[in-house]
Write an enzyme that holds these catalytic residues in place. Structure first.
Site, PDB file in Angstrom:
ATOM      1  N   VAL A  78       0.861  -1.181   0.000  1.00 38.23           N
ATOM      2  CA  VAL A  78       0.000   0.000   0.000  1.00 38.23           C
ATOM      3  C   VAL A  78       0.897   1.229   0.000  1.00 38.23           C
ATOM      4  O   VAL A  78       1.848   1.313   0.785  1.00 38.23           O
ATOM      5  CB  VAL A  78      -0.920   0.034   1.243  1.00 38.23           C
ATOM      6  CG1 VAL A  78      -1.793   1.282   1.240  1.00 38.23           C
ATOM      7  CG2 VAL A  78      -1.770  -1.234   1.324  1.00 38.23           C
ATOM      8  N   SER A 104       3.056  -4.398   3.272  1.00 42.62           N
ATOM      9  CA  SER A 104       3.868  -3.219   3.528  1.00 42.62           C
ATOM     10  C   SER A 104       2.976  -2.016   3.284  1.00 42.62           C
ATOM     11  O   SER A 104       2.088  -2.057   2.439  1.00 42.62           O
ATOM     12  CB  SER A 104       5.056  -3.136   2.567  1.00 42.62           C
ATOM     13  OG  SER A 104       5.913  -4.227   2.743  1.00 42.62           O
ATOM     14  N   CYS A 105       3.208  -0.941   4.026  1.00 41.69           N
ATOM     15  CA  CYS A 105       2.497   0.313   3.791  1.00 41.69           C
ATOM     16  C   CYS A 105       3.510   1.430   3.978  1.00 41.69           C
ATOM     17  O   CYS A 105       4.105   1.547   5.053  1.00 41.69           O
ATOM     18  CB  CYS A 105       1.328   0.478   4.746  1.00 41.69           C
ATOM     19  SG  CYS A 105       0.403   2.008   4.458  1.00 41.69           S
ATOM     20  N   VAL A 106       3.711   2.193   2.922  1.00 41.10           N
ATOM     21  CA  VAL A 106       4.694   3.262   2.983  1.00 41.10           C
ATOM     22  C   VAL A 106       4.088   4.570   2.499  1.00 41.10           C
ATOM     23  O   VAL A 106       3.163   4.590   1.697  1.00 41.10           O
ATOM     24  CB  VAL A 106       5.956   2.935   2.143  1.00 41.10           C
ATOM     25  CG1 VAL A 106       6.659   1.698   2.683  1.00 41.10           C
ATOM     26  CG2 VAL A 106       5.599   2.729   0.683  1.00 41.10           C
TER      27      VAL A 106
END
Length: 130
Positions: A78, A104-106
């Site tokens: 994401v 993953s969320c960055v």
């Protein structure tokens, strides 16, 4: 390269550049980043929740065309343009990805077309055996 195939469905946002909605490689499906846009490519208006749901609905349509479904997703990435949107995005995300794949969320500086969220994933072919 007969074991590598492109996926396209008219039921999801069309690619906005030189890429495909997804690639099937063997038993895996690599879904390109989906932005909050409808099947005509028009950007979705509304909250980050509305926009996250649009991304997820595009993923569902693409996976269906590829012969799979969202329960077969094993990895999600994401991208948010502002981590202040994390809680609202996550509230919608968890409804679509109840099986809790790896994620993953960055935060990124900018996303295509100025959207606040983009979601990509990897799934396996076939339907889940629940």
């Amino acid at each position: 390269m007969s074991d590598i195939n492109k996926v396209f469905t008219a039921d999801a946002c069309p690619p906005a550049g030189p890429y495909t909605q997804a690639i099937i490689a063997g038993t895996q499906i690599y879904v390109s980043g989906q932005i909050p846009a409808d099947k005509e490519g028009n950007l979705i208006e509304g909250s980050i929740a509305d926009k996250t749901a649009s991304c997820c609905n595009n993923i569902i349509a693409i996976l269906k065309e590829a012969g799979s479904d969202i329960t077969r997703v094993v990895k999600v990435n994401v991208f948010l343009d502002d981590m202040a949107n994390f809680a609202e995005m996550n509230g919608v995300y968890e409804k679509f990805f109840a099986h809790k794949p790896a994620r993953s969320c960055v935060a990124v500086k900018q996303l295509p077309k100025g959207v606040p969220v983009e979601i990509e994933c990897i799934a396996f072919k076939g339907k889940a055996k629940l």
